[in-house]
Design a protein around this motif. Structure first.
Motif, PDB file in Angstrom:
ATOM      1  N   LYS A 160      19.891 -13.738   8.555  1.00 38.66           N
ATOM      2  CA  LYS A 160      20.076 -14.978   7.782  1.00 38.66           C
ATOM      3  C   LYS A 160      19.476 -14.840   6.382  1.00 38.66           C
ATOM      4  O   LYS A 160      20.050 -15.328   5.401  1.00 38.66           O
ATOM      5  CB  LYS A 160      19.435 -16.156   8.521  1.00 38.66           C
ATOM      6  CG  LYS A 160      20.275 -16.563   9.724  1.00 38.66           C
ATOM      7  CD  LYS A 160      19.656 -17.701  10.487  1.00 38.66           C
ATOM      8  CE  LYS A 160      20.474 -17.929  11.748  1.00 38.66           C
ATOM      9  NZ  LYS A 160      19.772 -18.588  12.801  1.00 38.66           N
TER      10      LYS A 160
ATOM     11  N   ASN B 260      21.500 -15.595   3.035  1.00 39.85           N
ATOM     12  CA  ASN B 260      21.048 -16.640   2.107  1.00 39.85           C
ATOM     13  C   ASN B 260      20.735 -16.070   0.726  1.00 39.85           C
ATOM     14  O   ASN B 260      20.960 -16.730  -0.293  1.00 39.85           O
ATOM     15  CB  ASN B 260      19.807 -17.348   2.667  1.00 39.85           C
ATOM     16  CG  ASN B 260      20.178 -18.146   3.917  1.00 39.85           C
ATOM     17  OD1 ASN B 260      21.342 -18.511   4.096  1.00 39.85           O
ATOM     18  ND2 ASN B 260      19.200 -18.400   4.783  1.00 39.85           N
TER      19      ASN B 260
ATOM     20  N   ASP C 271      25.664 -17.780  11.678  1.00 39.15           N
ATOM     21  CA  ASP C 271      25.114 -16.661  10.897  1.00 39.15           C
ATOM     22  C   ASP C 271      24.202 -15.738  11.710  1.00 39.15           C
ATOM     23  O   ASP C 271      23.333 -15.068  11.153  1.00 39.15           O
ATOM     24  CB  ASP C 271      24.358 -17.156   9.649  1.00 39.15           C
ATOM     25  CG  ASP C 271      25.318 -17.634   8.574  1.00 39.15           C
ATOM     26  OD1 ASP C 271      26.540 -17.390   8.713  1.00 39.15           O
ATOM     27  OD2 ASP C 271      24.842 -18.253   7.606  1.00 39.15           O
TER      28      ASP C 271
END
Ligand code: SF4
Ligand code: SF4
Length: 300
Positions: A245, A249, A278
């Motif tokens: 993640k 991000n 995700d």
């Protein structure tokens, strides 16, 4: 007596490109080295090289040169135009085995360099295509002196000719987080087992071992060795979902698409799935351990 300087218009052209030139290196030894013997040898070498370029012909011929107790490790070079370029008429190359993973200390390098300037031309290559340290250019007599000196402080000849050649290993676990094997232990094991076959050519053809700690294969073992030893993992791949993640991000709003395009869809066996939340799922049975996803998301 002042050393003879040969005109080298063709070699000079090789200094004009954007890359460091080996001609500049040889000229530096000719013009700046404090030892007159090295100045003379390198000047003579440049003269022969220019002559080769002018006549489009190589003038080195082989022969047999060895050190006591060994049958290989030296590449003999005798000049066919030695009367015109006498200081480099014998210009043998000595192959020396590097340490596993090419880990040197500066003290080791200085010691080797000093010995080579004492007995050879001062020209050396770290490393040749074979992986050896190449000490380029010495006489038959000085070959033995150089070997005796460096052997005293722990170095040994590499392979040349139809024998087991010098083994190589990648930098591996000591510096690299991708390592899946004890590369240097394997390398050491091979050296200990095959030393006799390296030094005394007894095969119909050369045989090379190379060790890479993971399938990234920084040693080019698959392309360049007869036996490639590649580290890999046996259990299922572990995934740190938080790091997955974080990677997504960090790429902003296009992060998900970026990793679908550049990682998931480039898995050669479609073994990756980026889920709606995700998280990443790996189909371990179909993973062929190519390393692509690990290289894209090393922390995950
Ligand atoms: S082959 Fe793998 S373990 Fe070895 S240096 Fe390359 S990435 Fe690291
Ligand atoms: S290592 Fe290669 S084959 Fe295995 S999941 Fe990753 S990209 Fe796919």
């Amino acid at each position: 007596m002042a050393k003879k300087i040969y005109e080298t218009p063709m070699l000079d052209e090789l200094e004009n490109g954007p890359w460091p030139s080996f001609i500049s290196g040889i000229k530096k030894l000719r013009d700046e080295h404090p030892d007159e013997r090295i100045q003379d040898v390198t000047s003579s070498l440049l003269g022969q090289l220019e002559h080769s370029y002018e006549t489009r012909k190589g003038y080195w011929k082989g022969g047999t040169v060895s050190v006591f107790g060994y049958g290989g490790g030296i590449i003999p070079r005798f000049s066919e135009v030695g009367s015109a370029f006498p200081e480099s008429k014998e210009f043998h190359t000595i192959r020396v085995q590097p340490p596993a993973g090419n880990h040197y200390t500066t003290a080791m390098l200085r010691q080797l360099g000093d010995s080579w300037e004492k007995w050879g031309s001062g020209l050396q290559t770290f490393h040749g295509q074979t992986g050896n340290i190449m000490f380029i250019g010495t006489t038959t007599e000085n070959t033995q002196h150089f070997f005796d000196e460096i052997n005293d402080y722990g170095w040994d000849l590499g392979g040349a000719g139809p024998c087991v050649r010098t083994a190589m290993s990648c930098v591996g676990a000591s510096r690299c987080e991708m390592s899946c094997a004890n590369e240097h232990g394997i390398h050491r094991h091979l050296v200990n087992n095959f030393t006799d076959d390296v030094h005394r050519p007894a095969l119909p053809y050369k045989f090379k071992f190379k060790v890479s700690g993971c399938p990234n294969d920084c040693q080019n073992a698959i392309e360049r060795a007869d036996m490639a030893i590649i580290g890999t993992w046996r259990d299922d791949m572990k995934v740190d979902q938080e790091e997955v993640k974080n990677y997504i991000n960090a790429k902003g709003e296009n992060g998900r698409q970026y990793y679908i395009d550049n990682m998931v869809s480039r898995c050669p066996t479609n073994a990756l799935c980026l889920n709606d939340d995700d998280t990443l799922t790996v189909d371990n049975r179909n993973c062929v351990r190519c390393m692509h996803c690990l290289n894209v998301m090393p922390k995950a």
